[in-house]
Design a protein around this motif. Structure first.
Motif: not given
Length: 496
Positions: A471-496
Motif C-alpha cells: 500500500i503506497y501511502k503518501q506518508d510511508g509504504l505499508v505492506f500487509e500479509l494475512r494468512a491462516p496460521s497453518e500457512g506458517l508451516s504448510q509444506q505443499d506450496n511452491g514458488f509462484v
C-alpha cells in the motif's frame, strides 16, 4: 582248570576275570562229585566255568558278568544265603535276567516246600532231573548261554542308544542355546513347509504363546498387503528347492508392523532330497525407515534445489531486465542472492524443518539496522516452516533495500515498524504481518512493478497460502500479509 571261589574275586578289579566270566557257567554243587563232573564236561566242549561253595558265593556273582548258573537242588534246599540271593536277583539291571539250570533229584516225588520256594525265587530257571545224559546238560547250558548272550547284546544296544540319546540331547541343548542367544529369529520347517520350530526370539518379537504359530498359523502375523506375495515366494521355494528371501512386515508384540528380512535354505540328504528348511527373520525396520527418510530427503532436496534455482533465475532475469545499468544489476543480484544464501544457512542449521519467525526477521533486517531504533520489531516467537522462512527473508530484504534507497531508511529521521501476531478468525486462527514506514520521503505508487514487488505480493502470498498487498501511502509504504496460521508451516506450496 576250574576256578574255585570261596570269596569271589571282584571283576571290576580284575578285567580279565570279568571278560572270561561274561558267558561262563557258575556251578554250585556242594555235595559229591557233581561240581567236578559238570566242570569237566563243560570244559571238554569249551565252556568256561566258575565253582562257588555256597549260595552266598553265588549271590555275590549275580551282579557281575556271568552267563548261566548251574545249581543242584540240595544246594538250594540248604537255605544258607537265600536272602542274599533274592536281593541280588531283584537288584539286576533291567536288561539282565540270569538263567538258572537246576539239577533236580529225579528220585524225589514230593519236593519239600522250602526247595520249591527256593526254585521259584530264581525267576528264570529250568529243571533237569538226575541222572541226566551229558548231551542234555550241554545242550541246556548252550541254550541258556545263547539267551544270555542276547541279553548282553540288548544291553550293549541299549547303552549305545542311551549314549546317542545323550549326545542328541547335548546337541539339541547346544543348538537351542546358540539359537536363543542370537538377535535374529530362527525357525525351521518340514520338507512340505510345515513350521515346527521357532527360537525364543520369535515369541519375544511377536508376543505369541509357545506353539501357537506352528503349521501355517504364522501367516496371521503378516501384514495383509505382504501376505500374498510372501506366500507366492515361499511356495516357489518349496516347489523348486531354491533359497527363500523376501522382505515383509511382521506384527510386533506392540501391535505395530515392523519390516523383517526373511531367508531360508534347504537341507538335503545324500540323495539330494530336502529333509528340512532352516530360516531366519532379521529385523530391518530401522534400515527401511532410514531408506524411506533418505528417499524423502533426496526428493525434498531435489524439490528445494529446483525451487532455489527457479528463484535465482527469476532474480537474475528480472533484475537485468529492469536495472538501469550493469553495475546496478550486479549490485542488486549480489545482494539478493547473498541474502538468499544466508537464509539457506539458517534453514540448514534448523535441518530444513521449522525455525523461529523472530530469528528469521531479525536475520533478514540485521544488515539494514545501522542505528538503534530505526527498525522496530514487535511480535511473538512463532514457528515457521522452511519454505515460508526463505520467502519471508527475501521479501523483507526487498522491503528493507527499497526503504534504504527510496523510503524511510533513506534519510536520517525515518523508521520502520514490523509487527506480527495471531488473531482468532472464526473457529481458526489467522496470522498477520505488517511493515509500516514513517517519517521518510513522500511516497508515490510506481509506474510499473519490478521483480521485488511481484515477489513480495505474489510469491510470498503463495508460500503462506494467504494474501499480500503493498500500500503506497503518501506518508510511508505499508505492506500487509494475512494468512491462516497453518500457512506458517504448510509444506505443499511452491514458488509462484
Amino acid at each position: 582248570m576250574p576256578i574255585v571261589i570261596g570269596r569271589p574275586t571282584d571283576p571290576r578289579q580284575d578285567p580279565d576275570a570279568a571278560t572270561d566270566g561274561r558267558l561262563s557257567v557258575v556251578v554250585l554243587a556242594p555235595r559229591g562229585r557233581d561240581a567236578a563232573v559238570a566242570v569237566d564236561l563243560l570244559g571238554k566242549v569249551g565252556i568256561p566255568s566258575i565253582v562257588v561253595r555256597d549260595i552266598g558265593g553265588l549271590a555275590s556273582l549275580i551282579g557281575d558278568c556271568i552267563g548261566v548258573a548251574l545249581v543242584t537242588e540240595e544246594a538250594l534246599a540248604a537255605g544258607t544265603g537265600d536272602r542274599r540271593l533274592i536281593e541280588a536277583l531283584s537288584g539286576q539291571p533291567s536288561w539282565s535276567d540270569v538263567p538258572f539250570i537246576v539239577l533236580a533229584n529225579g528220585t524225589v516225588h514230593h519236593r519239600p516246600a522250602r526247595a520249591g520256594m527256593a526254585i521259584d525265587a530264581l525267576q528264570n530257571a529250568v529243571l533237569l532231573s538226575r541222572p541226566l545224559h551229558a548231551e542234555e546238560l550241554v545242550r541246556s547250558v548252550r541254550s541258556a548261554l545263547k539267551a544270555r548272550a542276547r541279553q548282553y547284546e540288548a544291553r550293549d544296544r541299549m547303552q549305545e542308544l542311551q549314549m546317542r540319546e545323550a549326545q542328541l540331547y547335548e546337541s539339541e541343548a547346544k543348538f537351542h542355546a546358540i539359537a536363543d542367544s542370537v538377535d535374529q529369529i530362527i525357525w525351521s520347517t518340514q520338507p512340505d513347509g510345515y513350521h515346527d520350530y521357532y527360537n525364543s526370539r520369535w515369541y519375544e518379537f511377536t508376543g505369541m504363546p509357545q506353539g501357537s504359530t506352528d503349521g501355517e498359523r504364522w501367516a496371521d502375523l503378516f501384514h495383509p498387503d505382504d501376505l500374498s506375495r510372501t506366500w507366492e515366494r515361499w511356495r516357489h521355494s518349496l516347489e523348486s528347492g531354491q533359497p527363500y528371501e523376501i522382505e515383509y512386515r511382521l506384527k510386533h508384540h506392540s501391535g505395530e508392523y515392523r519390516w523383517v528380512l526373511g531367508r531360508a535354505q534347504p537341507v538335503r540328504d545324500a540323495e539330494g532330497r530336502i529333509i528340512r528348511w532352516y530360516g531366519s527373520c532379521t529385523d530391518i525396520n530401522r534400515i527401511k525407515l532410514e531408506e524411506e527418510q533418505r528417499r524423502l530427503m533426496l526428493g525434498e532436496m531435489n524439490h528445494r534445489v529446483k525451487n532455489s534455482m527457479a528463484m535465482v533465475h527469476a532474480i537474475v532475469s528480472q533484475t537485468l531486465r529492469q536495472a538501469e545499468s550493469l553495475d546496478d544489476a550486479r549490485t542488486s543480484i549480489q545482494s539478493r542472492v547473498g541474502m538468499m544464501a544466508q537464509a539457506h544457512d539458517r534453514l540448514v542449521k534448523a535441518t530444513w524443518t521449522e525455525t523461529s519467525i523472530t530469528e528469521v526477521i531479525e536475520a533478514a533486517l540485521t544488515p539494514h539496522r545501522m542505528k538503534d531504533g530505526r527498525i522496530i520489531l514487535e511480535g511473538p516467537d512463532l514457528p515457521i516452516g522452511s519454505k515460508q522462512a526463505l520467502a519471508l527473508t527475501m521479501a523483507l530484504h526487498e522491503l528493507a533495500t527499497n526503504a534504504a534507497k527510496y523510503g524511510a531508511l533513506s534519510n536520517d529521521g525515518g523508521h520502520v515498524r514490523v509487527q506480527w501476531c495471531e488473531t482468532p478468525c472464526g473457529n481458526e486462527r489467522e496470522f498477520h504481518l505488517n511493515w509500516t514506514e514513517a517519517d521518510g520521503p513522500p511516497v508515490a505508487p510506481p509506474s510499473r512493478k519490478g521483480f521485488g514487488s511481484r515477489m513480495i505480493e505474489q510469491a510470498l502470498a503463495g508460500y503462506f497460502n494467504g494474501s499480500a498487498e503493498l500500500i503506497y501511502k503518501q506518508d510511508g509504504l505499508v505492506f500487509e500479509l494475512r494468512a491462516p496460521s497453518e500457512g506458517l508451516s504448510q509444506q505443499d506450496n511452491g514458488f509462484v
